[in-house]
Design an enzyme around this catalytic site. Structure first.
Site, short mmCIF file in Angstrom:
data_model
loop_
_atom_site.label_atom_id
_atom_site.label_comp_id
_atom_site.label_asym_id
_atom_site.label_seq_id
_atom_site.Cartn_x
_atom_site.Cartn_y
_atom_site.Cartn_z
N ARG A 47 106.06 -6.47 58.65
CA ARG A 47 106.38 -5.20 57.97
C ARG A 47 105.39 -4.14 58.45
O ARG A 47 104.50 -4.42 59.24
CB ARG A 47 106.42 -5.35 56.44
CG ARG A 47 105.57 -6.37 55.79
CD ARG A 47 104.09 -6.15 55.93
NE ARG A 47 103.70 -4.82 55.52
CZ ARG A 47 102.60 -4.21 55.90
NH1 ARG A 47 101.77 -4.78 56.74
NH2 ARG A 47 102.30 -3.01 55.49
N GLY A 48 105.56 -2.91 57.93
CA GLY A 48 104.76 -1.80 58.45
C GLY A 48 105.59 -1.09 59.51
O GLY A 48 106.14 -1.74 60.41
N ALA A 49 105.68 0.23 59.38
CA ALA A 49 106.64 0.98 60.20
C ALA A 49 106.54 0.72 61.72
O ALA A 49 107.55 0.36 62.35
CB ALA A 49 106.51 2.47 59.88
N ARG A 90 116.17 -2.59 57.49
CA ARG A 90 115.46 -1.82 56.44
C ARG A 90 115.74 -0.34 56.70
O ARG A 90 115.78 0.09 57.85
CB ARG A 90 113.94 -2.10 56.47
CG ARG A 90 113.59 -3.51 56.01
CD ARG A 90 112.10 -3.68 55.81
NE ARG A 90 111.61 -3.06 54.59
CZ ARG A 90 110.32 -2.99 54.27
NH1 ARG A 90 109.40 -3.51 55.08
NH2 ARG A 90 109.93 -2.42 53.16
N GLN A 199 100.51 -5.68 49.25
CA GLN A 199 100.03 -5.61 50.64
C GLN A 199 98.53 -5.33 50.71
O GLN A 199 97.87 -5.75 51.65
CB GLN A 199 100.79 -4.50 51.41
CG GLN A 199 102.24 -4.81 51.71
CD GLN A 199 103.18 -4.28 50.66
OE1 GLN A 199 102.81 -4.16 49.49
NE2 GLN A 199 104.40 -3.95 51.06
N ASP A 240 105.96 5.97 56.59
CA ASP A 240 107.17 5.30 57.09
C ASP A 240 108.14 6.29 57.70
O ASP A 240 108.95 5.93 58.55
CB ASP A 240 107.83 4.51 55.97
CG ASP A 240 107.00 3.28 55.66
OD1 ASP A 240 106.02 3.40 54.91
OD2 ASP A 240 107.29 2.21 56.24
N ASN A 250 106.12 7.15 52.17
CA ASN A 250 105.22 6.02 52.39
C ASN A 250 105.33 5.07 51.19
O ASN A 250 106.06 5.35 50.23
CB ASN A 250 103.77 6.51 52.59
CG ASN A 250 102.86 5.40 53.08
OD1 ASN A 250 103.21 4.67 54.02
ND2 ASN A 250 101.71 5.24 52.46
N LYS A 251 104.59 4.01 51.24
CA LYS A 251 104.64 2.97 50.20
C LYS A 251 104.57 3.57 48.79
O LYS A 251 103.78 4.48 48.54
CB LYS A 251 103.49 2.00 50.44
CG LYS A 251 103.37 0.84 49.49
CD LYS A 251 104.64 0.04 49.30
CE LYS A 251 105.23 -0.48 50.59
NZ LYS A 251 106.64 -0.94 50.41
O1 MRU Z 1 107.14 -2.16 52.82
P1 MRU Z 1 106.13 -2.15 53.93
O2 MRU Z 1 105.02 -3.12 53.71
O3 MRU Z 1 106.77 -2.29 55.28
O4 MRU Z 1 105.51 -0.71 53.84
C1 MRU Z 1 104.51 -0.34 54.73
C2 MRU Z 1 103.96 0.99 54.44
O5 MRU Z 1 104.42 1.71 53.58
C3 MRU Z 1 102.86 1.47 55.32
O6 MRU Z 1 101.98 2.26 54.60
C4 MRU Z 1 103.52 2.29 56.44
O7 MRU Z 1 104.46 1.52 57.12
C5 MRU Z 1 102.55 2.80 57.40
S1 MRU Z 1 101.64 1.51 58.14
C6 MRU Z 1 101.42 1.71 59.71
#
Ligand code: MRU
Length: 350
Positions: A47-49, A90, A199, A240, A250-251
């Site tokens: 995960r993570g963009a 996603r 996370q 994201d 973002n998250k």
């Molecule tokens: O749901 P996730 O764990 O994929 O969400 C990740 C985030 O929101 C991060 O903050 C975002 O992707 C930036 S990380 C490089």
């Protein structure tokens, strides 16, 4: 410097450090087909963009491996299907669509002229590798710019995981944290647990501990108190998707932090590669926010802790309005969170 390897491609298979298991186990999840990569993104093995983008790129490579021995017409049909399918894994991180577009461009611009589909497979592998190498380089570049906003002995609040695990190996916001630590800024990090997927608790704590960067884990609700007491000098978060007007998805929880940052006059920076900017939308309202399963909220480690038959709302992201953002740290420099600054550059690969 950074020992974490979240992704590698070897002998026609993709290996992903299984983020559902960290910190209890460090195991790799193997993808042999494009459907495996779809699963890995959807179920958050990875995960993570930026990492989602890289995984999807290898998903296209694996689709090519699966279909290249078929007739060309079938091959094209199946590849189109695979790319569309991967795009459904996603909805919020735009890096997914950005990487798929890059892969699709290589596929479509070569499929008619190339002599064998084996050669097309090689081209696609090279493009997926490029996406990974570029992401790593981009991370280092963002860290070099970002470290300038970190003061000596800064106490930094961070949310979710934006480190090596969210990228192909160094990090966005956590890359800046790493850099500040390496250059001797004597920083301390406050890590938000980041409910409901944790996370922060599971991944960011694991990364920081591995590198012996001083940190304290806090429940999400503690950040307001810390800010009020004057214990936070800087907030660094990832993104994201960034709209051209500077709004940032973002998250979930990021928006609340930005409101608090404004209240207590704390610099609030977003750290993200330009591939996270979506020039096809106009503002944050246009960003599709993923809603995930109720069980993420009602259960803890697979055990139900909430009563049965209740309503749950579980958005995975929120949108921080541009007016709450001090700046956006990218690989091309620190941009203002506004139309003019963002319009000055173009997405790589477009
Ligand atoms: O749901 P996730 O764990 O994929 O969400 C990740 C985030 O929101 C991060 O903050 C975002 O992707 C930036 S990380 C490089």
């Amino acid at each position: 410097m950074n020992p974490i390897k979240p992704i590698f491609f070897e002998e026609e298979r993709l290996f992903l450090l299984d983020q559902r298991k960290i910190p209890l186990k460090e195991e790799y999840f193997e993808c042999n087909s494009f459907k495996d990569t779809y699963y890995a993104i959807k179920e958050m093995v990875a995960r993570g963009a930026p990492l989602i983008g890289a995984v999807a790129a290898y998903g296209v490579v694996l689709a090519c491996k699966e279909f290249k021995d078929d007739h060309k017409q079938n091959f094209i049909k199946n590849m189109d299907y695979a790319i569309k399918h991967l795009a459904k894994s996603r909805p919020t991180a735009v890096n997914l669509f950005w990487a798929l577009r890059r892969m699709e461009k290589v596929f479509k611009s070569n499929v008619d002229s190339i002599d064998t589909l084996e050669n097309l497979y090689t081209l696609l592998i090279n493009e997926a590798h490029n996406i990974c190498y570029e992401d790593l380089e981009t991370n280092y570049q963002m860290a070099r710019y970002g470290v300038k906003v970190v003061k000596q002995k800064a106490r930094i609040l961070t949310h979710c995981n934006t480190g090596a695990l969210a990228t192909t190996g160094y990090g966005t916001a956590l890359g800046v944290v790493r850099e500040a630590h390496y250059v001797g800024k004597d920083i301390k990090v406050y890590v938000d647990e980041t409910r409901p997927r944790l996370q922060g608790t599971k991944l960011t704590s694991w990364e920081l501990q591995k590198e012996q960067i001083p940190f304290t884990l806090i429940a999400d609700s503690v950040s307001a108190v810390l800010m009020k007491k004057g214990y936070i000098d800087l907030i660094l978060v990832g993104a994201d998707r960034i709209a051209p007007n500077g709004d940032v998805a973002n998250k979930i929880g990021t928006y609340g932090l930005s409101v608090l940052a404004k209240q207590f006059d704390i610099p609030f920076y977003v750290v993200a590669p330009t591939s996270t900017i979506d020039l096809d939308i106009s503002c944050g309202d246009d960003i599709q926010i993923e809603e995930r399963k109720n069980e993420e909220v009602t259960n803890i480690n697979g055990v139900r802790v909430a009563p049965d038959n209740i309503q749950v709302y579980n958005p995975a992201f929120d949108v921080t309005p541009s007016k709450n953002i001090t700046g956006i740290i990218t690989e091309v420099g620190i941009l203002g969170a506004d139309k003019n600054s963002i319009r000055e550059f173009r997405r790589k690969g477009d």
